[in-house]
Design an enzyme around this catalytic site. Structure first.
Site, PDB file in Angstrom:
ATOM      1  N   LYS A   1       7.257 -36.113  27.788  1.00 31.43           N
ATOM      2  CA  LYS A   1       7.274 -37.535  28.164  1.00 31.43           C
ATOM      3  C   LYS A   1       8.043 -38.313  27.104  1.00 31.43           C
ATOM      4  CE  LYS A   1       3.534 -39.880  30.552  1.00 31.43           C
ATOM      5  NZ  LYS A   1       2.138 -40.281  30.457  1.00 31.43           N
TER       6      LYS A   1
HETATM    7  O1  G3P Z   1      -0.301 -42.124  31.928  1.00 29.25           O
HETATM    8  C1  G3P Z   1       0.256 -43.383  31.994  1.00 29.25           C
HETATM    9  C2  G3P Z   1      -0.456 -44.373  32.877  1.00 29.25           C
HETATM   10  O2  G3P Z   1      -0.971 -43.765  34.003  1.00 29.25           O
HETATM   11  C3  G3P Z   1      -1.416 -45.268  32.147  1.00 29.25           C
HETATM   12  O3  G3P Z   1      -2.284 -45.947  32.978  1.00 29.25           O
HETATM   13  O4  G3P Z   1      -4.323 -47.296  33.336  1.00 29.25           O
HETATM   14  O5  G3P Z   1      -3.379 -47.073  31.017  1.00 29.25           O
HETATM   15  O6  G3P Z   1      -2.219 -48.439  32.736  1.00 29.25           O
HETATM   16  P1  G3P Z   1      -3.081 -47.271  32.489  1.00 29.25           P
END
Ligand code: G3P
Length: 218
Positions: free
Chosen positions: A87
């Site tokens: 990533k």
């Molecule tokens: O993995 C990245 C993403 O899915 C993060 O999600 O909930 O932290 O905005 P969030």
């Protein structure tokens, strides 16, 4: 449509894998930090050992912000297991990193995508996945799901093979809309995976079947 779990918790990952619906795992530095006392690379290996089948995907994120550092960390992470995807953030250095590492055969998940131009740039540079962050756009009053549709249209117009990984998913409607709009993958927290399989009428129906069964003298 592929389902990934957005978690670094081994119990959640094992349980999601046991459901037979899991195609991959996405992690990020915040999710790794939630797991106490873990060695990052050893932890990624443990996740890969759970998802050890061909075609599974485990995203591990670099924390370097400079091009050379991203290359160093990305190459290092890719050596952990054949199922590791690296990533890289959607920055100038991240895009340069995608260009270089993808030519070496390292599969890149370009993360922190918030508009269609970022997704287009990333696909042109050679990413395997682009990760638009749906929930975080919703959080600031932009319709995150609209971005998935825009990217789908653009990728289809030009035949890009880069897959759209809908990320930052907060609830089942995000999953349904991602599927309708043609996202290739949805990554979601364990809680959302559990919500997807539940319906109150299923629970009521089952309770009634069992209650009626008690009347059957066997
Ligand atoms: O993995 C990245 C993403 O899915 C993060 O999600 O909930 O932290 O905005 P969030």
């Amino acid at each position: 449509m592929k389902f990934f779990i957005d978690s670094a918790n081994l119990n959640e990952i094992r349980e999601a894998a046991s459901l037979g619906i899991l195609d991959g795992v996405t992690t990020n530095p915040s999710l790794i930090a939630k797991e106490s006392n873990v060695n990052f690379k050893e932890h990624i290996l443990k996740i890969c050992e759970i998802l050890n089948w061909e075609g599974a995907s485990v995203s591990a994120e670099v924390v370097a912000t400079d091009y050379e550092g991203m290359l160093r960390e990305g190459r290092d992470l890719a050596k952990i297991h054949p199922n590791v995807y690296v990533k890289l953030p959607m920055t100038k250095a991240g895009l340069q990193g995608t260009h270089t590492l993808s030519k070496e055969g390292i599969r890149i998940n370009q993360t922190l995508i918030f508009n269609a131009t970022q997704a287009l740039m990333s696909a042109k540079a050679g990413s395997t996945f682009v990760s638009p962050f749906i929930g975080r756009l919703d959080d600031i009053g932009h319709e995150g799901m609209g971005l998935v549709g825009e990217i789908r249209e653009i990728f289809d117009n030009y035949g890009f093979n880069t897959q759209i990984l809908a990320a930052s998913i907060r609830h089942p409607l995000h999953v349904i809309e991602s599927a309708r709009l043609g996202a290739d993958i949805a990554t979601m927290p364990f809680k959302v995976i559990e919500q997807l399989l539940k319906h109150p009428l299923t629970d009521i129906g089952l309770a009634n079947f069992l209650k009626d069964w008690e009347k059957v003298k066997q």
